[in-house]
Design an enzyme around this catalytic site. Structure first.
Site, PDB file in Angstrom:
ATOM      1  N   GLY A 291       4.778 -69.787  22.410  1.00 56.63           N
ATOM      2  CA  GLY A 291       5.286 -70.786  23.310  1.00 56.63           C
ATOM      3  C   GLY A 291       4.019 -71.436  24.360  1.00 56.63           C
TER       4      GLY A 291
ATOM      5  N   GLY B 103       1.485 -73.105  24.062  1.00 59.27           N
ATOM      6  CA  GLY B 103       1.054 -74.232  23.156  1.00 59.27           C
ATOM      7  C   GLY B 103      -0.528 -73.553  22.808  1.00 59.27           C
ATOM      8  CB  SER B 104      -2.045 -70.258  21.074  1.00 53.63           C
ATOM      9  OG  SER B 104      -1.356 -70.760  20.016  1.00 53.63           O
ATOM     10  CB  SER B 105      -0.905 -74.987  17.437  1.00 56.90           C
ATOM     11  OG  SER B 105       0.050 -75.371  18.016  1.00 56.90           O
ATOM     12  CB  ALA B 106      -1.449 -77.379  22.103  1.00 53.14           C
ATOM     13  CB  ALA B 107      -4.984 -74.165  23.846  1.00 55.59           C
TER      14      ALA B 107
ATOM     15  CG  ASP C 275       3.093 -77.771  23.979  1.00 55.52           C
ATOM     16  OD1 ASP C 275       3.784 -77.935  24.214  1.00 55.52           O
ATOM     17  OD2 ASP C 275       2.913 -76.734  22.984  1.00 55.52           O
TER      18      ASP C 275
HETATM   19  C1  MEV Z   1       6.663 -76.914  22.426  1.00 57.85           C
HETATM   20  O1  MEV Z   1       6.378 -76.325  22.816  1.00 57.85           O
HETATM   21  C2  MEV Z   1       7.979 -77.943  23.233  1.00 57.85           C
HETATM   22  C3  MEV Z   1       8.889 -78.859  22.130  1.00 57.85           C
HETATM   23  O2  MEV Z   1       9.450 -79.710  23.115  1.00 57.85           O
HETATM   24  C4  MEV Z   1       8.187 -79.568  20.941  1.00 57.85           C
HETATM   25  C5  MEV Z   1       7.170 -80.783  21.015  1.00 57.85           C
HETATM   26  O3  MEV Z   1       7.578 -80.617  22.507  1.00 57.85           O
HETATM   27  O4  MEV Z   1       6.642 -81.369  19.971  1.00 57.85           O
HETATM   28  C6  MEV Z   1       9.764 -77.773  22.032  1.00 57.85           C
END
Ligand code: MEV
Length: 322
Positions: A85, A87-91, A133
């Site tokens: 949670g 945001g490792s895949s976003a980073a 993210d």
């Molecule tokens: C995930 O970090 C955040 C969520 O709201 C998914 C999203 O925003 O795409 C759960």
């Protein structure tokens, strides 16, 4: 050789609700992901052939940047807890996009990186992802995302996503704080169980489609986020903490918390302004806002979690110049 760094993120308010257009507010954290690209004979990730199923974000970005015929070796190093949670895949996607642009001789453009990375996330997350993210990782600082900023923040860019039934739109802008005081810090606590964003987003979609009360929980998260924004703007940190607590109650009603997240949150509450799960839930991380970071980190570790202290503000993504 080209390297780029992008930070992870912590969502203060609004996770899940933002997927449906409600506002969310997130901050970049002080750890993230570095991607290094070097010319090679074939595409590889950490010396293994690139696999679209293992690395859907990377594969999507290579295809969309039309560089499949320019193979590179990709090295990734991460300071984030995996699938937690943060945001490792976003980073990873943002750093990869910045590095790919630089390897093509293009100027690094954080907004373009955010937009490409958002599409890569949506592709990997069964088509449903907000830009929260990826925008926070690209821009750094504190960011608000909403389908309508309603004069609450200046819009830096707009992200769109094609979903069954139409186009979703989100405005993205920075949150600037009018406070002279040093803000409290954030302490993240990893529960030890991975959090699967795609699965949790689909679970919430199923839950709200058959239950009006749960849909109202998402609407309440949207309202709380707007209150949190006002509190943040004026540096009313106690109110920020209380809003975090209230958001957590709604996330718990949506079945997103776990017994371990609840343990960690109970352990830190006496030393925190507020605490909640952060990100998609079902595992992953909680976070606390506090003036007593060491004590909170200790409480997390004593309750069986892993702690990470991060200042309230961290920089966004960048090319690492050699
Ligand atoms: C995930 O970090 C955040 C969520 O709201 C998914 C999203 O925003 O795409 C759960």
């Amino acid at each position: 050789m080209v390297s780029a760094y992008a930070p992870g993120k912590a969502i203060l308010f609004g996770e899940h609700a933002v997927v449906y257009g409600h506002p969310a507010i997130a901050v970049a954290i002080s750890k993230g992901v570095t991607v290094t690209l070097s010319k090679s004979d074939s595409w590889s990730v950490e010396n293994r052939p690139l696999s679209p199923s293992r690395h859907p974000h990377i594969n999507w970005l290579i295809e969309k940047n039309c560089v499949t015929d320019k193979p590179m070796s990709i090295k990734i190093s991460s300071g984030l807890f995996p699938a937690a949670g943060q945001g490792s895949s976003a980073a990873l996607s943002v750093a990869m996009q910045l590095a790919l642009s630089r390897s093509e001789g293009l100027p690094s453009n954080p907004i373009e990186a955010a937009l490409f990375a958002h599409q890569a996330e949506a592709h990997a997350q069964s088509g449903l992802a907000s830009p929260t993210d990826t925008a926070t990782s690209s821009m750094g600082g504190c960011v608000v995302v909403s389908n309508d900023l309603k004069g609450t923040a200046e819009r830096t860019f707009q992200a769109t996503l094609e979903v069954p039934g139409g186009t979703r739109r989100w405005d993205v802008g920075p949150v600037s704080l009018q406070t002279e005081e040093e803000p409290p810090v954030l302490v993240l606590g990893y529960s030890g169980t991975p959090s699967q964003t795609g699965k949790m987003v689909s679970m919430v979609a199923a839950l709200i489609s058959g239950d009006e009360d749960r849909k109202r929980d998402l609407d309440s998260i949207g309202e709380l986020t707007l209150m949190g924004l006002v509190a943040l703007r004026s540096g009313a940190w106690e109110a920020v903490g209380m809003t975090m607590d209230a958001c957590h109650d709604k996330l718990r009603s949506l079945a997103l918390s776990t017994p371990m997240l609840e343990n960690l949150i109970s352990a830190v509450r006496p030393h925190s302004l507020g605490a909640k799960l952060t990100g998609s839930g079902g595992g992953g991380c909680m976070m606390a806002l506090t003036y007593d970071a060491d004590r909170v980190a200790q409480s997390i570790e004593m309750a069986g979690g892993k702690a990470m202290i991060t200042p309230f503000f961290s920089d966004g993504a960048r090319i690492i110049e050699p």
